[in-house]
Design a protein around this motif. Sequence first.
Motif, PDB file in Angstrom:
ATOM      1  N   GLU A   7      44.388  36.596  47.795  1.00 28.70           N
ATOM      2  CA  GLU A   7      45.280  35.527  47.365  1.00 28.70           C
ATOM      3  C   GLU A   7      44.737  34.785  46.147  1.00 28.70           C
ATOM      4  N   MET A   8      43.420  34.894  45.912  1.00 31.16           N
ATOM      5  CA  MET A   8      42.788  34.148  44.823  1.00 31.16           C
ATOM      6  C   MET A   8      42.596  34.981  43.562  1.00 31.16           C
ATOM      7  N   ALA A  52      48.404  38.868  38.564  1.00 30.06           N
ATOM      8  CA  ALA A  52      47.839  39.408  39.801  1.00 30.06           C
ATOM      9  C   ALA A  52      48.822  40.338  40.486  1.00 30.06           C
ATOM     10  N   ASN A  53      50.099  40.022  40.420  1.00 28.46           N
ATOM     11  CA  ASN A  53      51.115  40.886  41.041  1.00 28.46           C
ATOM     12  C   ASN A  53      51.105  42.277  40.421  1.00 28.46           C
ATOM     13  N   MET A 100      38.372  42.394  49.547  1.00 30.01           N
ATOM     14  CA  MET A 100      39.719  41.819  49.647  1.00 30.01           C
ATOM     15  C   MET A 100      40.662  42.694  50.473  1.00 30.01           C
ATOM     16  N   GLY A 101      40.219  43.881  50.837  1.00 30.55           N
ATOM     17  CA  GLY A 101      41.058  44.732  51.655  1.00 30.55           C
ATOM     18  C   GLY A 101      41.367  46.088  51.061  1.00 30.55           C
ATOM     19  N   LEU A 102      40.979  46.317  49.805  1.00 33.13           N
ATOM     20  CA  LEU A 102      41.164  47.646  49.215  1.00 33.13           C
ATOM     21  C   LEU A 102      40.110  48.596  49.751  1.00 33.13           C
ATOM     22  N   SER A 118      50.344  49.291  49.580  1.00 30.44           N
ATOM     23  CA  SER A 118      50.913  48.406  50.609  1.00 30.44           C
ATOM     24  C   SER A 118      51.040  46.967  50.139  1.00 30.44           C
ATOM     25  N   GLY A 119      50.875  46.729  48.853  1.00 29.85           N
ATOM     26  CA  GLY A 119      51.018  45.377  48.329  1.00 29.85           C
ATOM     27  C   GLY A 119      49.742  44.560  48.467  1.00 29.85           C
TER      28      GLY A 119
END
Length: 308
Positions: A254-255, A235-236, A213-215, A245-246
């Motif tokens: 997003e899922m 999730a937030n 997911m990008g981590l 970085s959010g």
Amino acid sequence: MKPRIPPSERGAALLAVLAMVMLLAGFASLGLSRLRAATDRITDSEARSEAQILANSGTAAALGMIHLLKAQSHRNPKLMQAPIRIPLGEGQVELRFSDAGNCFNLNSLARQQQLSAGTGTQAQSRAADFARLLAATGIPQLEASTIAQATASRLSQTGMLWADASEWVTVPGVTAQHWQMAGALLCALPNREVSAMNVNSLRPEQAPLLASMGLGADEARRALANRPEEGWTSANQFWDQASSSGTPDTAGAEMVGTSSRWIELKLLARTPRAAAGRELLLDTMRQPARVATSRWLAVEESVQEERP
């Protein structure tokens, strides 16, 4: 006057009669054995049918309880993992639920058809996401990228959903070693959507899924190690803690959620005469839940008794 039969011929006749009796006895024994075997087969078939009927009743009970179970285990996934035993008549059904959505859905790599004019397509994983996952399992980056592109190409060319993640090994360049490294993180869900992962039920060994997911790999491991005891509330909250970085700009990020759509059910039904095992994939998006896939198992494959 009756004709006199020589003694030698009388002996031969007696032997012939005895041989005939033995032959008939043999035929009778064979017939009884076949009849007994046929009767046993009928009895075994009836016993298996009873166990399968009991398993179907257990499936109906599971579909009725899964949403309540999900609500109770929202922040404590261990509640869902505990076996549930239900007495039904003279038998018993054992249910074991587990999260089936914490995986990379290979079918999400397939090219999707336009839904309708102006609406775009459903979210789908990109080959780059898959490459990050493969790299996080230890596969060299260049090799991971090549394999990810080849996998996406294969799925797009055929246009068909894979039924099982093991079909990945048919992609050119994918080896048994690759499967050993990444296979446990892959699935083939019955749609082309990105799998909505439940961060509260992710296990430490599933950290590469977060990397997809990008981590970073280290960030992913650290996030799971620092998970609150009662889980994340949203999730937030997870992304605020996991990433400086959010939320990453990926379809998978997003899922992310704190609940599971796809649930695996392993069921074992026992009657006094037989047992039947069943493995099902449940789609809990709607209520009541529906069975997406199902297969009967040999008893030795099915749910094991809870260990003391």
